[in-house]
Motif scaffolding. Sequence first.
Motif, mmCIF file in Angstrom:
data_model
loop_
_atom_site.group_PDB
_atom_site.id
_atom_site.type_symbol
_atom_site.label_atom_id
_atom_site.label_comp_id
_atom_site.label_asym_id
_atom_site.label_seq_id
_atom_site.Cartn_x
_atom_site.Cartn_y
_atom_site.Cartn_z
ATOM 1 N N CYS A 29 -2.915 8.814 -14.190
ATOM 2 C CA CYS A 29 -4.070 9.578 -14.694
ATOM 3 C C CYS A 29 -4.215 10.913 -13.968
ATOM 4 C CB CYS A 29 -5.359 8.779 -14.516
ATOM 5 S SG CYS A 29 -5.240 7.025 -14.964
ATOM 6 N N CYS A 32 -3.063 14.527 -15.244
ATOM 7 C CA CYS A 32 -3.838 15.349 -16.184
ATOM 8 C C CYS A 32 -5.280 15.560 -15.738
ATOM 9 C CB CYS A 32 -3.850 14.730 -17.576
ATOM 10 S SG CYS A 32 -2.261 14.776 -18.420
ATOM 11 N N HIS A 33 -5.744 14.808 -14.765
ATOM 12 C CA HIS A 33 -7.142 14.916 -14.330
ATOM 13 C C HIS A 33 -7.258 15.243 -12.851
ATOM 14 C CE1 HIS A 33 -8.838 13.438 -18.105
ATOM 15 N NE2 HIS A 33 -7.942 12.467 -18.108
ATOM 16 N N PRO A 42 -9.980 17.163 -18.911
ATOM 17 C CA PRO A 42 -11.172 17.616 -18.181
ATOM 18 C C PRO A 42 -11.194 17.088 -16.758
ATOM 19 C CG PRO A 42 -11.745 15.996 -19.900
ATOM 20 C CD PRO A 42 -10.297 16.304 -20.061
ATOM 21 N N TYR A 51 -20.820 10.870 -18.408
ATOM 22 C CA TYR A 51 -21.045 9.425 -18.412
ATOM 23 C C TYR A 51 -22.044 8.968 -17.343
ATOM 24 C CZ TYR A 51 -17.416 8.433 -21.845
ATOM 25 O OH TYR A 51 -16.683 8.354 -23.004
ATOM 26 N N PHE A 61 -14.825 3.014 -23.492
ATOM 27 C CA PHE A 61 -13.854 4.056 -23.835
ATOM 28 C C PHE A 61 -12.478 3.691 -23.288
ATOM 29 C CE2 PHE A 61 -11.294 7.726 -22.816
ATOM 30 C CZ PHE A 61 -11.231 8.366 -24.042
ATOM 31 N N ALA A 68 -14.357 9.427 -27.917
ATOM 32 C CA ALA A 68 -14.464 10.400 -26.831
ATOM 33 C C ALA A 68 -15.750 11.196 -26.980
ATOM 34 C CB ALA A 68 -13.269 11.346 -26.858
ATOM 35 N N ILE A 69 -16.410 11.474 -25.843
ATOM 36 C CA ILE A 69 -17.618 12.303 -25.881
ATOM 37 C C ILE A 69 -17.447 13.590 -25.079
ATOM 38 C CG2 ILE A 69 -19.155 10.316 -26.225
ATOM 39 C CD1 ILE A 69 -19.960 10.592 -23.225
ATOM 40 N N VAL A 70 -16.387 13.683 -24.268
ATOM 41 C CA VAL A 70 -16.235 14.851 -23.394
ATOM 42 C C VAL A 70 -15.552 15.997 -24.133
ATOM 43 C CG1 VAL A 70 -15.240 15.724 -21.239
ATOM 44 C CG2 VAL A 70 -16.179 13.404 -21.329
ATOM 45 N N ASP A 71 -14.425 15.727 -24.751
ATOM 46 C CA ASP A 71 -13.673 16.776 -25.457
ATOM 47 C C ASP A 71 -13.010 16.160 -26.691
ATOM 48 O OD1 ASP A 71 -12.292 19.018 -26.181
ATOM 49 O OD2 ASP A 71 -11.206 19.267 -24.283
ATOM 50 N N LYS A 74 -9.615 16.946 -28.312
ATOM 51 C CA LYS A 74 -8.341 16.560 -27.674
ATOM 52 C C LYS A 74 -8.222 15.048 -27.501
ATOM 53 C CE LYS A 74 -7.814 20.741 -24.908
ATOM 54 N NZ LYS A 74 -7.979 21.191 -23.520
ATOM 55 N N MET A 78 -5.665 11.837 -25.150
ATOM 56 C CA MET A 78 -6.189 10.822 -24.229
ATOM 57 C C MET A 78 -6.026 9.412 -24.772
ATOM 58 S SD MET A 78 -7.334 10.097 -21.405
ATOM 59 C CE MET A 78 -7.471 8.348 -21.039
ATOM 60 N N GLN A 81 -3.060 7.588 -23.852
ATOM 61 C CA GLN A 81 -2.963 7.126 -22.453
ATOM 62 C C GLN A 81 -3.633 5.767 -22.249
ATOM 63 O OE1 GLN A 81 -1.045 9.121 -20.754
ATOM 64 N NE2 GLN A 81 -1.128 10.534 -22.480
HETATM 65 C C1 HEC Z 1 -1.339 13.604 -20.812
HETATM 66 C C2 HEC Z 1 -2.567 13.952 -20.131
HETATM 67 C C3 HEC Z 1 -3.568 12.865 -19.788
HETATM 68 C C4 HEC Z 1 -3.360 11.732 -19.030
HETATM 69 C C5 HEC Z 1 -2.060 11.247 -18.389
HETATM 70 C C6 HEC Z 1 -4.645 11.070 -18.935
HETATM 71 N N1 HEC Z 1 -5.600 11.780 -19.606
HETATM 72 FE FE1 HEC Z 1 -7.604 11.324 -19.716
HETATM 73 N N2 HEC Z 1 -7.880 12.941 -20.928
HETATM 74 C C7 HEC Z 1 -6.913 13.837 -21.328
HETATM 75 C C8 HEC Z 1 -7.493 14.785 -22.258
HETATM 76 C C9 HEC Z 1 -6.759 15.940 -22.933
HETATM 77 C C10 HEC Z 1 -8.844 14.441 -22.391
HETATM 78 C C11 HEC Z 1 -9.901 15.147 -23.264
HETATM 79 C C12 HEC Z 1 -10.058 14.381 -24.583
HETATM 80 C C13 HEC Z 1 -11.141 13.335 -24.497
HETATM 81 O O1 HEC Z 1 -12.271 13.667 -24.111
HETATM 82 O O2 HEC Z 1 -10.838 12.153 -24.806
HETATM 83 C C14 HEC Z 1 -9.063 13.274 -21.531
HETATM 84 C C15 HEC Z 1 -10.286 12.615 -21.364
HETATM 85 C C16 HEC Z 1 -10.507 11.525 -20.562
HETATM 86 C C17 HEC Z 1 -11.782 10.853 -20.414
HETATM 87 C C18 HEC Z 1 -13.085 11.266 -21.102
HETATM 88 C C19 HEC Z 1 -13.261 10.454 -22.376
HETATM 89 C C20 HEC Z 1 -14.303 10.990 -23.296
HETATM 90 O O3 HEC Z 1 -15.286 10.268 -23.576
HETATM 91 O O4 HEC Z 1 -14.168 12.104 -23.807
HETATM 92 C C21 HEC Z 1 -11.596 9.811 -19.559
HETATM 93 C C22 HEC Z 1 -12.629 8.803 -19.091
HETATM 94 C C23 HEC Z 1 -10.199 9.824 -19.180
HETATM 95 N N3 HEC Z 1 -9.570 10.873 -19.794
HETATM 96 C C24 HEC Z 1 -9.616 8.916 -18.317
HETATM 97 C C25 HEC Z 1 -8.233 8.838 -18.079
HETATM 98 C C26 HEC Z 1 -7.607 7.754 -17.343
HETATM 99 C C27 HEC Z 1 -8.328 6.591 -16.711
HETATM 100 C C28 HEC Z 1 -6.263 8.021 -17.354
HETATM 101 C C29 HEC Z 1 -5.141 7.175 -16.790
HETATM 102 C C30 HEC Z 1 -4.930 5.893 -17.463
HETATM 103 C C31 HEC Z 1 -6.065 9.274 -18.068
HETATM 104 N N4 HEC Z 1 -7.286 9.732 -18.494
HETATM 105 C C32 HEC Z 1 -4.836 9.870 -18.261
HETATM 106 C C33 HEC Z 1 -5.602 13.860 -20.915
HETATM 107 C C34 HEC Z 1 -4.983 12.880 -20.149
#
Ligand code: HEC
Length: 104
Positions: A29, A32-33, A42, A51, A61, A68-71, A74, A78, A81
């Motif tokens: 994770c 990307c974060h 984000p 949250y 989620f 998704a509520i953040v972005d 995109k 996510m 993942q």
């Molecule tokens: C390839 C890049 C990538 C990886 C790896 C990744 N994320 Fe994300 N994540 C994103 C992107 C782009 C968004 C924005 C879209 C969205 O809000 O869902 C996001 C959003 C989120 C959100 C916000 C959800 C929402 O309500 O909008 C959470 C929580 C999150 N990631 C958790 C994780 C966790 C836990 C992992 C590991 C298992 C992970 N991410 C791995 C790209 C990634």
Amino acid sequence: MRKLLAVMLIAGGMTFAADGAAIFKSKGCASCHQPAADTVGPGLKKIAQAYAGKEGELVKFLKGEAPAIVDPAKEAIMKAQLTMVKNLPEDQLKALADFILSHK
Ligand code: HEC
């Protein structure tokens, strides 16, 4: 004896605190974060703010059961993942959510 006790306290403390953070790292994770800055995904701070007080929603989620509520634009990136985490046991999902929420 005192030394042994200290070692036990340190080791115990580390497993307790490491849980969610360790899952976050081991599942990739962090690639990307970042804690604060928005990169591919984000920053954890932004997610924690969205949250705040909604740990249950965040766990949903992570299980792929809530939108998704953040972005939302995109969300597809996510959602792909979530295969990494959605089948984790509830206590690990909670630890992961708590780790994310600790970034407010
Ligand atoms: C390839 C890049 C990538 C990886 C790896 C990744 N994320 Fe994300 N994540 C994103 C992107 C782009 C968004 C924005 C879209 C969205 O809000 O869902 C996001 C959003 C989120 C959100 C916000 C959800 C929402 O309500 O909008 C959470 C929580 C999150 N990631 C958790 C994780 C966790 C836990 C992992 C590991 C298992 C992970 N991410 C791995 C790209 C990634």
